[in-house]
Design a protein around this motif. Structure first.
Motif, PDB file in Angstrom:
ATOM      1  N   TYR A  53       0.854  -1.189   0.000  1.00 22.84           N
ATOM      2  CA  TYR A  53       0.000   0.000   0.000  1.00 22.84           C
ATOM      3  C   TYR A  53       0.885   1.233   0.000  1.00 22.84           C
ATOM      4  N   ASN A  56      -1.197   8.275   0.319  1.00 21.76           N
ATOM      5  CA  ASN A  56      -1.141   9.425  -0.566  1.00 21.76           C
ATOM      6  C   ASN A  56      -1.157  10.722   0.231  1.00 21.76           C
ATOM      7  N   SER A  60      -5.445   9.353   1.666  1.00 26.09           N
ATOM      8  CA  SER A  60      -6.039   8.126   1.110  1.00 26.09           C
ATOM      9  C   SER A  60      -4.915   7.112   0.929  1.00 26.09           C
ATOM     10  N   TRP A  61      -5.287   5.871   0.668  1.00 31.58           N
ATOM     11  CA  TRP A  61      -4.302   4.813   0.425  1.00 31.58           C
ATOM     12  C   TRP A  61      -4.517   4.252  -0.970  1.00 31.58           C
ATOM     13  N   THR A  62      -3.449   3.995  -1.654  1.00 37.86           N
ATOM     14  CA  THR A  62      -3.511   3.206  -2.877  1.00 37.86           C
ATOM     15  C   THR A  62      -3.083   1.804  -2.468  1.00 37.86           C
ATOM     16  N   THR A 108      -5.815  -2.816  -8.289  1.00 37.21           N
ATOM     17  CA  THR A 108      -5.278  -1.695  -7.516  1.00 37.21           C
ATOM     18  C   THR A 108      -6.375  -0.655  -7.401  1.00 37.21           C
ATOM     19  N   THR A 109      -6.502  -0.054  -6.237  1.00 43.14           N
ATOM     20  CA  THR A 109      -7.502   0.997  -6.077  1.00 43.14           C
ATOM     21  C   THR A 109      -7.045   2.001  -5.033  1.00 43.14           C
ATOM     22  N   THR A 110      -7.643   3.172  -5.072  1.00 40.67           N
ATOM     23  CA  THR A 110      -7.372   4.197  -4.072  1.00 40.67           C
ATOM     24  C   THR A 110      -8.550   4.240  -3.112  1.00 40.67           C
ATOM     25  N   SER A 112     -10.242   6.027   0.232  1.00 40.12           N
ATOM     26  CA  SER A 112     -10.216   7.250   1.032  1.00 40.12           C
ATOM     27  C   SER A 112     -10.109   6.920   2.520  1.00 40.12           C
ATOM     28  N   GLU A 150      -3.118   9.478  -9.589  1.00 36.55           N
ATOM     29  CA  GLU A 150      -4.198  10.022  -8.786  1.00 36.55           C
ATOM     30  C   GLU A 150      -5.025  10.947  -9.657  1.00 36.55           C
TER      31      GLU A 150
END
Length: 187
Positions: A53, A56, A60-62, A108-110, A112, A150
């Protein structure tokens, strides 16, 4: 004549038995050769893993998510109770077909901060991967990991519109020059 009837009846019975055996063999081969599906009986074979991970700048986390399929064949788990991501806005991300072995970066996703606080997770084949809880056992993604940019996904559309505007202006300018040159030639 009675012997003829018996032999034709016997041939028909043998033909029916042969067809039934052929159907049984084809069915068995079909079952063995087709990809597996998750068992409702509680035999769990696919487990989600948080590969890494990245936090950001906006907190938020990617997350880069993969899985381990312990079976020797591809397993299909349709979206539903045994394959779901939460919150629901992530529902379309997880795959439904799982190759054997370890697969890193299945999606993969971001996520919040609000999603993390709400328990963002992936439930797969009886296992729950809570992203925040798994981060303690996972690692921060190395700088070389390719992550999605992003943004809200409008970058390519804006680029296409800008290219269209520049292209139209260039075509208009070239046409204007061509008409001016044609006017000089007529004079």
């Amino acid at each position: 004549m009675d012997g003829l009837l018996r032999s034709s009846r016997a041939r028909r019975l043998r033909a029916r038995a042969s067809r039934a055996a052929l159907v049984a063999v084809i069915g068995l081969v079909g079952l063995v050769a087709s990809p597996g599906t998750a068992s409702a009986a509680g035999t769990y074979t696919v487990e989600p893993v948080l590969n890494c991970y990245k936090e950001n700048s906006n907190k938020s986390w990617t997350v880069v998510v993969g899985y381990v399929n312990a079976s020797s064949s591809t397993v299909t788990i349709p979206r539903g109770a045994d394959n779901q991501a939460a919150p629901s806005k992530f529902a379309s991300l997880p795959p439904t077909s799982f190759e054997p072995g370890t697969v890193n970066g299945a999606f993969t996703t971001t996520v919040s901060q609000a999603d993390l606080n709400a328990g963002a997770r992936w439930v797969l084949d009886g296992f729950t991967l809570d992203y925040r809880a798994a981060a303690g056992a996972s690692r921060v993604c190395p700088a070389s990991t390719e992550l999605p940019e992003e943004g809200n996904g409008t970058g390519p559309a804006i680029g296409l519109v800008a290219a269209g505007v520049v292209g139209a202006a260039l075509v208009h300018r070239a046409r204007k020059r061509a008409l001016a040159a044609a006017g000089r030639d007529d004079a």
